[in-house]
Scaffold this motif. Structure first.
Motif, PDB file in Angstrom:
ATOM      1  N   ASP A  87     -12.952  -1.621 -71.582  1.00 42.64           N
ATOM      2  CA  ASP A  87     -12.798  -0.859 -72.826  1.00 42.64           C
ATOM      3  C   ASP A  87     -13.563   0.461 -72.771  1.00 42.64           C
ATOM      4  O   ASP A  87     -13.249   1.403 -73.494  1.00 42.64           O
ATOM      5  CB  ASP A  87     -13.279  -1.677 -74.022  1.00 42.64           C
ATOM      6  CG  ASP A  87     -12.405  -2.892 -74.273  1.00 42.64           C
ATOM      7  OD1 ASP A  87     -11.195  -2.827 -73.976  1.00 42.64           O
ATOM      8  OD2 ASP A  87     -12.934  -3.906 -74.741  1.00 42.64           O
ATOM      9  N   GLY A  88     -14.595   0.517 -71.950  1.00 40.09           N
ATOM     10  CA  GLY A  88     -15.417   1.716 -71.831  1.00 40.09           C
ATOM     11  C   GLY A  88     -16.442   1.502 -70.743  1.00 40.09           C
ATOM     12  O   GLY A  88     -16.477   0.447 -70.104  1.00 40.09           O
ATOM     13  N   PHE A  89     -17.289   2.505 -70.534  1.00 38.71           N
ATOM     14  CA  PHE A  89     -18.288   2.450 -69.476  1.00 38.71           C
ATOM     15  C   PHE A  89     -19.680   2.652 -70.055  1.00 38.71           C
ATOM     16  O   PHE A  89     -19.875   3.469 -70.945  1.00 38.71           O
ATOM     17  CB  PHE A  89     -18.029   3.554 -68.441  1.00 38.71           C
ATOM     18  CG  PHE A  89     -16.732   3.398 -67.711  1.00 38.71           C
ATOM     19  CD1 PHE A  89     -16.594   2.453 -66.704  1.00 38.71           C
ATOM     20  CD2 PHE A  89     -15.641   4.195 -68.024  1.00 38.71           C
ATOM     21  CE1 PHE A  89     -15.395   2.303 -66.022  1.00 38.71           C
ATOM     22  CE2 PHE A  89     -14.444   4.057 -67.346  1.00 38.71           C
ATOM     23  CZ  PHE A  89     -14.319   3.106 -66.343  1.00 38.71           C
ATOM     24  N   ALA A  90     -20.644   1.918 -69.493  1.00 39.39           N
ATOM     25  CA  ALA A  90     -22.051   2.161 -69.825  1.00 39.39           C
ATOM     26  C   ALA A  90     -22.434   3.507 -69.218  1.00 39.39           C
ATOM     27  O   ALA A  90     -21.919   3.896 -68.176  1.00 39.39           O
ATOM     28  CB  ALA A  90     -22.919   1.048 -69.251  1.00 39.39           C
ATOM     29  N   THR A  91     -23.319   4.208 -69.890  1.00 38.17           N
ATOM     30  CA  THR A  91     -23.725   5.519 -69.388  1.00 38.17           C
ATOM     31  C   THR A  91     -25.219   5.562 -69.110  1.00 38.17           C
ATOM     32  O   THR A  91     -25.987   4.756 -69.632  1.00 38.17           O
ATOM     33  CB  THR A  91     -23.365   6.640 -70.394  1.00 38.17           C
ATOM     34  OG1 THR A  91     -23.984   6.350 -71.647  1.00 38.17           O
ATOM     35  CG2 THR A  91     -21.872   6.756 -70.577  1.00 38.17           C
ATOM     36  N   GLY A  95     -25.895  10.686 -69.952  1.00 39.38           N
ATOM     37  CA  GLY A  95     -24.514  10.608 -70.403  1.00 39.38           C
ATOM     38  C   GLY A  95     -23.468  10.443 -69.321  1.00 39.38           C
ATOM     39  O   GLY A  95     -22.268  10.494 -69.600  1.00 39.38           O
ATOM     40  N   LYS A  96     -23.880  10.207 -68.066  1.00 38.85           N
ATOM     41  CA  LYS A  96     -22.920   9.981 -66.986  1.00 38.85           C
ATOM     42  C   LYS A  96     -22.613   8.495 -66.883  1.00 38.85           C
ATOM     43  O   LYS A  96     -23.436   7.650 -67.247  1.00 38.85           O
ATOM     44  CB  LYS A  96     -23.473  10.478 -65.653  1.00 38.85           C
ATOM     45  CG  LYS A  96     -23.637  11.985 -65.613  1.00 38.85           C
ATOM     46  CD  LYS A  96     -24.105  12.416 -64.242  1.00 38.85           C
ATOM     47  CE  LYS A  96     -24.229  13.923 -64.180  1.00 38.85           C
ATOM     48  NZ  LYS A  96     -24.623  14.379 -62.854  1.00 38.85           N
TER      49      LYS A  96
END
Length: 119
Positions: A87-91, A95-96
């Motif tokens: 669903d998304g990525f940890a950053t 913020g990368k």
């Protein structure tokens, strides 16, 4: 020591795979919003490629993404061995996308699988 994208290579059975190149190819698919490719340790190949894909709307199948890449005449060894939808990525703090966290998840799973097969 700071490491950049130049070190994001996967050594699959002696063949070097640029994670960035594979990500760019995946991003060309209309149903892919974002993609990150990282290595998975492999006893036989050294490393395998795993693509984490954030879909744009409904997730395409892993098979359709592989067909898409073959249709772009991508060398077979560059097509990810595993494709996972997220669903998304940890950053990171800046913020990368945290590639380290993705690698750690995969390595933990590989170690757990190895322990299971040794029983």
């Amino acid at each position: 020591m700071v490491q950049g994208r130049a070190n994001d290579q996967i050594n699959r059975n002696g063949e070097k795979i640029s994670a960035e190149e594979v990500e760019d190819l995946l991003l060309g698919h209309e149903a892919v919003f974002d993609a990150v490719v990282v290595s998975i340790p492999d006893a036989r190949l050294g490393e395998r490629a795993c693509a984490f894909v954030q879909p744009r709307g409904a997730a395409p199948s892993a098979a359709s993404l592989r067909r898409y890449m073959r249709g772009r005449e991508v060398a077979a060894f560059k097509i990810p061995d595993e494709i996972r939808f997220v669903d998304g990525f940890a950053t990171t703090a800046v913020g990368k996308i945290s590639r380290r966290q993705l690698r750690e998840i995969l390595r933990a799973e590989v170690l757990a699988e190895e322990k299971e097969t040794q029983r």
